[in-house]
Write a protein that holds these residues in place. Sequence first.
Motif, PDB file in Angstrom:
ATOM      1  N   MET A   1     -10.962   7.041  -4.113  1.00  0.00           N
ATOM      2  CA  MET A   1     -10.438   8.344  -4.213  1.00  0.00           C
ATOM      3  C   MET A   1      -8.954   8.047  -4.941  1.00  0.00           C
ATOM      4  SD  MET A   1     -10.878  10.853  -1.018  1.00  0.00           S
ATOM      5  CE  MET A   1      -9.983   9.624   0.210  1.00  0.00           C
ATOM      6  N   LYS A   2      -8.868   8.791  -6.131  1.00  0.00           N
ATOM      7  CA  LYS A   2      -7.556   8.961  -6.969  1.00  0.00           C
ATOM      8  C   LYS A   2      -6.610  10.327  -6.456  1.00  0.00           C
ATOM      9  CE  LYS A   2      -5.935   8.740 -11.717  1.00  0.00           C
ATOM     10  NZ  LYS A   2      -6.205   8.991 -12.978  1.00  0.00           N
ATOM     11  N   LYS A   3      -5.404   9.947  -6.259  1.00  0.00           N
ATOM     12  CA  LYS A   3      -4.691  11.215  -5.676  1.00  0.00           C
ATOM     13  C   LYS A   3      -4.756  12.255  -6.889  1.00  0.00           C
ATOM     14  CE  LYS A   3      -1.876   8.674  -2.527  1.00  0.00           C
ATOM     15  NZ  LYS A   3      -0.536   8.167  -2.308  1.00  0.00           N
ATOM     16  N   ASN A   4      -4.800  13.434  -6.331  1.00  0.00           N
ATOM     17  CA  ASN A   4      -4.774  14.565  -7.155  1.00  0.00           C
ATOM     18  C   ASN A   4      -4.053  15.682  -7.029  1.00  0.00           C
ATOM     19  OD1 ASN A   4      -6.588  15.822  -5.560  1.00  0.00           O
ATOM     20  ND2 ASN A   4      -8.267  15.942  -6.779  1.00  0.00           N
ATOM     21  N   MET A   5      -3.107  15.498  -5.919  1.00  0.00           N
ATOM     22  CA  MET A   5      -2.340  16.581  -5.337  1.00  0.00           C
ATOM     23  C   MET A   5      -0.658  16.006  -5.428  1.00  0.00           C
ATOM     24  SD  MET A   5      -4.444  17.912  -1.822  1.00  0.00           S
ATOM     25  CE  MET A   5      -3.089  18.768  -1.511  1.00  0.00           C
ATOM     26  N   GLY A   6      -0.179  16.891  -5.820  1.00  0.00           N
ATOM     27  CA  GLY A   6       1.521  16.677  -6.016  1.00  0.00           C
ATOM     28  C   GLY A   6       2.305  17.050  -4.782  1.00  0.00           C
ATOM     29  N   THR A   7       3.395  16.696  -4.793  1.00  0.00           N
ATOM     30  CA  THR A   7       4.098  16.968  -3.250  1.00  0.00           C
ATOM     31  C   THR A   7       4.248  18.567  -2.983  1.00  0.00           C
ATOM     32  OG1 THR A   7       5.719  14.961  -3.873  1.00  0.00           O
ATOM     33  CG2 THR A   7       6.622  16.841  -2.430  1.00  0.00           C
ATOM     34  N   THR A   8       4.761  19.216  -4.150  1.00  0.00           N
ATOM     35  CA  THR A   8       4.713  20.691  -3.905  1.00  0.00           C
ATOM     36  C   THR A   8       3.281  21.457  -3.395  1.00  0.00           C
ATOM     37  OG1 THR A   8       6.128  20.910  -5.694  1.00  0.00           O
ATOM     38  CG2 THR A   8       5.076  22.970  -5.206  1.00  0.00           C
ATOM     39  N   ASP A   9       2.242  20.822  -3.851  1.00  0.00           N
ATOM     40  CA  ASP A   9       0.817  21.346  -3.379  1.00  0.00           C
ATOM     41  C   ASP A   9       0.670  21.044  -1.932  1.00  0.00           C
ATOM     42  OD1 ASP A   9      -1.891  22.306  -3.579  1.00  0.00           O
ATOM     43  OD2 ASP A   9      -2.514  20.733  -4.909  1.00  0.00           O
ATOM     44  N   LYS A  10       1.122  19.891  -1.734  1.00  0.00           N
ATOM     45  CA  LYS A  10       1.067  19.318  -0.380  1.00  0.00           C
ATOM     46  C   LYS A  10       1.834  20.114   0.746  1.00  0.00           C
ATOM     47  CE  LYS A  10       1.708  14.862  -1.364  1.00  0.00           C
ATOM     48  NZ  LYS A  10       1.775  13.422  -0.944  1.00  0.00           N
ATOM     49  N   ILE A  11       2.934  20.467   0.242  1.00  0.00           N
ATOM     50  CA  ILE A  11       3.984  21.207   1.213  1.00  0.00           C
ATOM     51  C   ILE A  11       3.433  22.432   1.316  1.00  0.00           C
ATOM     52  CG2 ILE A  11       6.115  22.368   1.244  1.00  0.00           C
ATOM     53  CD1 ILE A  11       7.291  19.742  -0.153  1.00  0.00           C
ATOM     54  N   ILE A  12       2.909  23.196   0.230  1.00  0.00           N
ATOM     55  CA  ILE A  12       2.521  24.689   0.436  1.00  0.00           C
ATOM     56  C   ILE A  12       1.168  24.602   1.451  1.00  0.00           C
ATOM     57  CG2 ILE A  12       1.087  26.382  -0.702  1.00  0.00           C
ATOM     58  CD1 ILE A  12       2.870  25.757  -3.097  1.00  0.00           C
ATOM     59  N   ARG A  13       0.280  23.581   1.305  1.00  0.00           N
ATOM     60  CA  ARG A  13      -1.008  23.516   2.116  1.00  0.00           C
ATOM     61  C   ARG A  13      -0.489  23.359   3.501  1.00  0.00           C
ATOM     62  NH1 ARG A  13      -6.182  21.655  -0.417  1.00  0.00           N
ATOM     63  NH2 ARG A  13      -5.790  22.084  -2.712  1.00  0.00           N
ATOM     64  N   ILE A  14       0.384  22.478   3.784  1.00  0.00           N
ATOM     65  CA  ILE A  14       0.899  22.243   5.043  1.00  0.00           C
ATOM     66  C   ILE A  14       1.587  23.368   5.687  1.00  0.00           C
ATOM     67  CG2 ILE A  14       2.688  21.075   6.652  1.00  0.00           C
ATOM     68  CD1 ILE A  14       0.244  19.347   6.072  1.00  0.00           C
ATOM     69  N   LEU A  15       2.429  24.138   4.921  1.00  0.00           N
ATOM     70  CA  LEU A  15       3.007  25.526   5.373  1.00  0.00           C
ATOM     71  C   LEU A  15       1.904  26.684   5.728  1.00  0.00           C
ATOM     72  CD1 LEU A  15       6.125  25.707   3.070  1.00  0.00           C
ATOM     73  CD2 LEU A  15       5.966  25.098   5.403  1.00  0.00           C
ATOM     74  N   ILE A  16       0.892  26.643   4.996  1.00  0.00           N
ATOM     75  CA  ILE A  16      -0.114  27.671   5.249  1.00  0.00           C
ATOM     76  C   ILE A  16      -0.771  27.122   6.476  1.00  0.00           C
ATOM     77  CG2 ILE A  16      -2.361  28.402   4.499  1.00  0.00           C
ATOM     78  CD1 ILE A  16      -1.347  28.297   1.498  1.00  0.00           C
ATOM     79  N   ALA A  17      -1.444  25.859   6.788  1.00  0.00           N
ATOM     80  CA  ALA A  17      -1.950  25.346   8.050  1.00  0.00           C
ATOM     81  C   ALA A  17      -0.894  25.699   9.259  1.00  0.00           C
ATOM     82  CB  ALA A  17      -2.239  23.783   7.852  1.00  0.00           C
ATOM     83  N   LEU A  18       0.337  25.771   8.985  1.00  0.00           N
ATOM     84  CA  LEU A  18       1.318  25.840  10.252  1.00  0.00           C
ATOM     85  C   LEU A  18       1.306  27.442  10.541  1.00  0.00           C
ATOM     86  CD1 LEU A  18       4.407  23.512   9.339  1.00  0.00           C
ATOM     87  CD2 LEU A  18       2.561  23.358  11.182  1.00  0.00           C
ATOM     88  N   VAL A  19       1.244  28.295   9.213  1.00  0.00           N
ATOM     89  CA  VAL A  19       1.251  29.664   9.573  1.00  0.00           C
ATOM     90  C   VAL A  19       0.057  29.984  10.398  1.00  0.00           C
ATOM     91  CG1 VAL A  19       1.275  31.906   8.449  1.00  0.00           C
ATOM     92  CG2 VAL A  19       3.047  30.113   7.681  1.00  0.00           C
ATOM     93  N   ILE A  20      -0.929  29.692   9.924  1.00  0.00           N
ATOM     94  CA  ILE A  20      -2.235  29.859  10.593  1.00  0.00           C
ATOM     95  C   ILE A  20      -2.397  29.473  11.842  1.00  0.00           C
ATOM     96  CG2 ILE A  20      -4.789  29.321  10.726  1.00  0.00           C
ATOM     97  CD1 ILE A  20      -4.722  29.238   7.570  1.00  0.00           C
ATOM     98  N   GLY A  21      -1.843  28.123  12.297  1.00  0.00           N
ATOM     99  CA  GLY A  21      -1.482  27.622  13.684  1.00  0.00           C
ATOM    100  C   GLY A  21      -0.693  28.625  14.483  1.00  0.00           C
ATOM    101  N   ILE A  22       0.347  28.986  13.920  1.00  0.00           N
ATOM    102  CA  ILE A  22       1.267  29.950  14.567  1.00  0.00           C
ATOM    103  C   ILE A  22       0.549  31.301  15.093  1.00  0.00           C
ATOM    104  CG2 ILE A  22       3.355  31.095  14.331  1.00  0.00           C
ATOM    105  CD1 ILE A  22       4.593  28.683  12.999  1.00  0.00           C
ATOM    106  N   LEU A  23      -0.240  31.788  13.925  1.00  0.00           N
ATOM    107  CA  LEU A  23      -0.793  33.177  14.117  1.00  0.00           C
ATOM    108  C   LEU A  23      -1.821  33.019  15.233  1.00  0.00           C
ATOM    109  CD1 LEU A  23      -1.346  34.389  10.524  1.00  0.00           C
ATOM    110  CD2 LEU A  23       0.321  35.257  12.014  1.00  0.00           C
TER     111      LEU A  23
END
Length: 67
Positions: A1-23
């Motif tokens: 698997m070749k990486k295809n996600m940058g740092t900003t993309d990863k941060i946004i996805r983690i933040l969305i996952a955290l918001v869903i968890g908090i909700l």
Amino acid sequence: MKKNMGTTDKIIRILIALVIGILYYTGTISGTTALILGIFAVIFAITSLVSFCPLYLPWGISTCKKK
């Protein structure tokens, strides 16, 4: 698997996952909505950790910085 996600993309996805968890934890979402969003949160977290999104492959998308 070749990486295809940058740092900003990863941060946004983690933040969305955290918001869903908090909700979910606060009881704002429940039932089927919580289940579906929970699945998305897990997928977002996993793809962020491995820096690879399979949905980017068919379109040739890569948010990684070019070397």
